[in-house]
Write a protein that holds these residues in place. Structure first.
Motif, PDB file in Angstrom:
ATOM      1  N   SER A  64     -11.271  21.534 -16.037  1.00 47.56           N
ATOM      2  CA  SER A  64     -11.613  22.568 -15.060  1.00 47.56           C
ATOM      3  C   SER A  64     -11.618  23.964 -15.678  1.00 47.56           C
ATOM      4  O   SER A  64     -11.718  24.965 -14.950  1.00 47.56           O
ATOM      5  CB  SER A  64     -10.620  22.532 -13.890  1.00 47.56           C
ATOM      6  N   ALA A  65     -11.502  24.048 -17.004  1.00 42.68           N
ATOM      7  CA  ALA A  65     -11.521  25.354 -17.676  1.00 42.68           C
ATOM      8  C   ALA A  65     -12.779  26.131 -17.303  1.00 42.68           C
ATOM      9  O   ALA A  65     -13.879  25.576 -17.248  1.00 42.68           O
ATOM     10  CB  ALA A  65     -11.437  25.173 -19.182  1.00 42.68           C
ATOM     11  N   GLN A  88      -2.721  26.787 -19.169  1.00 43.61           N
ATOM     12  CA  GLN A  88      -2.946  25.364 -18.924  1.00 43.61           C
ATOM     13  C   GLN A  88      -4.393  25.043 -18.604  1.00 43.61           C
ATOM     14  O   GLN A  88      -4.982  24.105 -19.151  1.00 43.61           O
ATOM     15  CB  GLN A  88      -2.029  24.884 -17.793  1.00 43.61           C
ATOM     16  N   SER A  89      -4.992  25.819 -17.728  1.00 36.61           N
ATOM     17  CA  SER A  89      -6.369  25.550 -17.300  1.00 36.61           C
ATOM     18  C   SER A  89      -7.341  25.555 -18.471  1.00 36.61           C
ATOM     19  O   SER A  89      -8.298  24.783 -18.493  1.00 36.61           O
ATOM     20  CB  SER A  89      -6.794  26.594 -16.261  1.00 36.61           C
ATOM     21  N   GLY A 129     -18.922  23.408 -19.112  1.00 39.24           N
ATOM     22  CA  GLY A 129     -18.400  22.164 -19.653  1.00 39.24           C
ATOM     23  C   GLY A 129     -17.746  22.288 -21.006  1.00 39.24           C
ATOM     24  O   GLY A 129     -17.862  21.394 -21.844  1.00 39.24           O
ATOM     25  N   ILE A 130     -17.008  23.390 -21.253  1.00 41.37           N
ATOM     26  CA  ILE A 130     -16.277  23.530 -22.502  1.00 41.37           C
ATOM     27  C   ILE A 130     -14.822  23.874 -22.197  1.00 41.37           C
ATOM     28  O   ILE A 130     -14.499  24.403 -21.124  1.00 41.37           O
ATOM     29  CB  ILE A 130     -16.879  24.609 -23.440  1.00 41.37           C
ATOM     30  N   ALA A 131     -13.932  23.552 -23.124  1.00 38.14           N
ATOM     31  CA  ALA A 131     -12.507  23.838 -22.975  1.00 38.14           C
ATOM     32  C   ALA A 131     -11.882  23.992 -24.353  1.00 38.14           C
ATOM     33  O   ALA A 131     -12.460  23.582 -25.368  1.00 38.14           O
ATOM     34  CB  ALA A 131     -11.810  22.710 -22.199  1.00 38.14           C
ATOM     35  N   VAL A 132     -10.702  24.574 -24.392  1.00 37.63           N
ATOM     36  CA  VAL A 132      -9.953  24.703 -25.638  1.00 37.63           C
ATOM     37  C   VAL A 132      -9.430  23.330 -26.041  1.00 37.63           C
ATOM     38  O   VAL A 132      -8.834  22.617 -25.233  1.00 37.63           O
ATOM     39  CB  VAL A 132      -8.779  25.689 -25.482  1.00 37.63           C
ATOM     40  N   SER A 133      -9.680  22.954 -27.286  1.00 42.93           N
ATOM     41  CA  SER A 133      -9.123  21.693 -27.789  1.00 42.93           C
ATOM     42  C   SER A 133      -7.836  21.928 -28.565  1.00 42.93           C
ATOM     43  O   SER A 133      -6.920  21.107 -28.526  1.00 42.93           O
ATOM     44  CB  SER A 133     -10.140  20.955 -28.666  1.00 42.93           C
ATOM     45  N   THR A 177     -16.214  19.380 -22.884  1.00 40.21           N
ATOM     46  CA  THR A 177     -15.348  18.495 -22.123  1.00 40.21           C
ATOM     47  C   THR A 177     -16.088  17.245 -21.746  1.00 40.21           C
ATOM     48  O   THR A 177     -17.306  17.158 -21.794  1.00 40.21           O
ATOM     49  CB  THR A 177     -14.853  19.181 -20.843  1.00 40.21           C
ATOM     50  N   ALA A 178     -15.301  16.267 -21.327  1.00 40.69           N
ATOM     51  CA  ALA A 178     -15.945  15.090 -20.780  1.00 40.69           C
ATOM     52  C   ALA A 178     -16.476  15.501 -19.446  1.00 40.69           C
ATOM     53  O   ALA A 178     -17.309  14.839 -18.912  1.00 40.69           O
ATOM     54  CB  ALA A 178     -14.972  13.942 -20.648  1.00 40.69           C
ATOM     55  N   MET A 179     -16.308  16.344 -19.226  1.00 39.24           N
ATOM     56  CA  MET A 179     -16.498  17.309 -18.192  1.00 39.24           C
ATOM     57  C   MET A 179     -15.200  17.888 -18.019  1.00 39.24           C
ATOM     58  O   MET A 179     -14.305  17.305 -17.826  1.00 39.24           O
ATOM     59  CB  MET A 179     -17.407  17.055 -17.203  1.00 39.24           C
TER      60      MET A 179
END
Length: 431
Positions: free
Chosen positions: A352-353, A346-347, A361-365, A393-395
């Motif tokens: 907050s990844a 989930q994270s 400031g990146i996350a899985v899309s 991320t948008a952050m």
């Protein structure tokens, strides 16, 4: 301090991708991936040890991937054909785990069943370098695609790219996702097509907006039957699917010996491939009016695994008549992101990844998976790809002869018996 990747990896060459991992010599297997000149390969600039990993057991890898496979099977629709590679999905997520930290890393490792990360990575590395025969082999390739204008962690080479190459033979490419998206799409599709022997020719129509990195795994399996069918003994016959009856090409073998089990509800057979440890295991209901979906789905993960493993100790019996449909099936997993979130990852998708080893400031899309299998008189070809898009991320009874007529829905796995690991898993409800 954050730096552009080209400042970290000097003297990058414009060159083709490396050959896929796994040692084999099939004449028709691709040896190199060609990329557009606008895509820069940085793989040769990353130095890793060439020492062979000393691994005596693949138990953690087998246990983790097989449990992951069972969880994935339970999450997929029971009324449709399914085919997927838990090995491919787990490989891509494992490469992502290299760049993860904190709760993001904990969730990834809990979902994959990683209990000792060093051992897991060593087992992955050893499996990638496994020697295969000419007639039966598994080809695995991993790649990292990076947007050239993104600011990465100053330690990305040491913390992410080097271990990704060391353990997963990850090829590293840099390209302009924004300025030349068509070139990126062409190069990525070419890489996947080459490393799946053209079975999966395309995965991208466009670069998804906001994407700064893509992690891609490709798996190609080819195996010739140890006891091949002959085209002269392929006749049209009925397949009694869950939603309809259909006429299919049914392959036949007569009087051959195979490993067989029957527990009173489910019967199974092992069909070995020539020259190596890979087998196909097929399971059907014992009773003519039985339903494999009902019988298999009611089993716990542990019971499913015991059923699959029971064929390893089955009896070698004469099969009076073996009938197996000749078929091609291609599937993608709809809603894979929701499935992975429900499984505990989930994270990685949230603001907050923690992928600070790669960039802030990146996350899985999205995580996407597709797989294809072709079963005919000569053997089986199967391929799968998993791509992870990263954004900013948008952050038994007393011995006798048996029939095994696969003319109704069945469950099957393609398994490496040397490790016990499930490479592909599927169910056919309709043809």
């Amino acid at each position: 301090m954050r730096k552009k990747l080209t400042a970290l990896l000097l003297s990058a060459c414009m060159c083709a991708g490396l050959a896929a991992c796994g040692r084999h010599t099939p004449n028709n297997n691709p040896e190199h991936t060609r990329t557009d000149s606008s895509v820069t390969s940085l793989t040769g600039n990353i130095t890793v040890t060439s020492a062979k990993t000393d691994v005596t057991s693949f138990d953690q890898l087998k246990d983790g991937i097989n449990e992951f496979s069972m969880n994935m099977y339970s999450a997929l629709p029971s009324d449709k054909n399914i085919f997927y590679s838990p090995y491919s999905i787990a490989s891509a997520l494992s490469m992502l785990d290299v760049g993860a930290g904190g709760i993001t890393k904990e969730e990834l490792e809990d979902t994959l069943g990683i209990t000792n990360l060093d051992e897991w990575n060593d087992e992955m590395k050893a499996y990638l370098s496994k020697d295969w025969s000419q007639n039966t082999f598994v080809n695995t390739a991993n790649s990292i695609w990076m947007n050239k204008d993104t600011t990465w962690s100053s330690n990305i080479e040491k913390d992410f790219l080097t271990p990704a190459k060391n353990y997963y033979s990850g090829e590293v490419y840099e390209a302009d996702f924004v300025g030349q998206p068509d070139k990126v799409v062409q190069s990525v599709n070419n890489w996947v097509s080459t490393n799946t022997n053209k079975m999966i020719p395309e995965i991208l129509k466009e670069v998804p907006g906001g994407t700064v990195m893509m992690l891609i795994n490709a798996v190609y399996f080819e195996g010739k039957w140890d006891t091949p069918f002959t085209e002269d003994n392929t006749f049209q016959g009925k397949f009694y699917g869950t939603d309809k009856e259909s006429v299919v090409d049914m392959m036949h073998l007569y009087g051959e010996h195979f490993t067989y089990i029957d527990n009173g509800e489910i019967k199974g057979i092992t069909l070995p491939y020539d020259g190596d440890s890979i087998v196909m295991k097929v399971f059907m209901p014992t009773a003519d009016d039985g339903d494999i979906n009902e019988l298999f789905d009611k089993l716990s993960n542990e019971e499913k695994q015991k059923l699959i493993d029971s064929l390893d100790d089955g009896r070698n019996v004469e099969i009076d008549a073996l009938q197996l449909p000749k078929f091609t099936d291609e599937q993608s997993i709809d809603g894979l992101d929701d499935i992975l979130k429900n499984m505990g990852i989930q994270s990685a998708y949230s603001d907050s990844a923690d992928f600070s080893k790669i960039a802030d400031g990146i996350a899985v899309s999205s995580v996407n998976h597709r797989a294809k299998v072709i079963v005919d008189e000569n053997g089986t070809k199967a391929a799968a790809e998993t791509d992870i898009m990263i954004k900013e991320t948008a952050m038994m009874p007393t011995e006798e002869t048996y029939n095994f007529v696969v003319d109704k829905p069945f469950v099957y796995v393609i398994e490496d018996q040397s490790t016990g690991m499930i490479l592909f898993m599927g169910r056919v409800n309709s043809l």
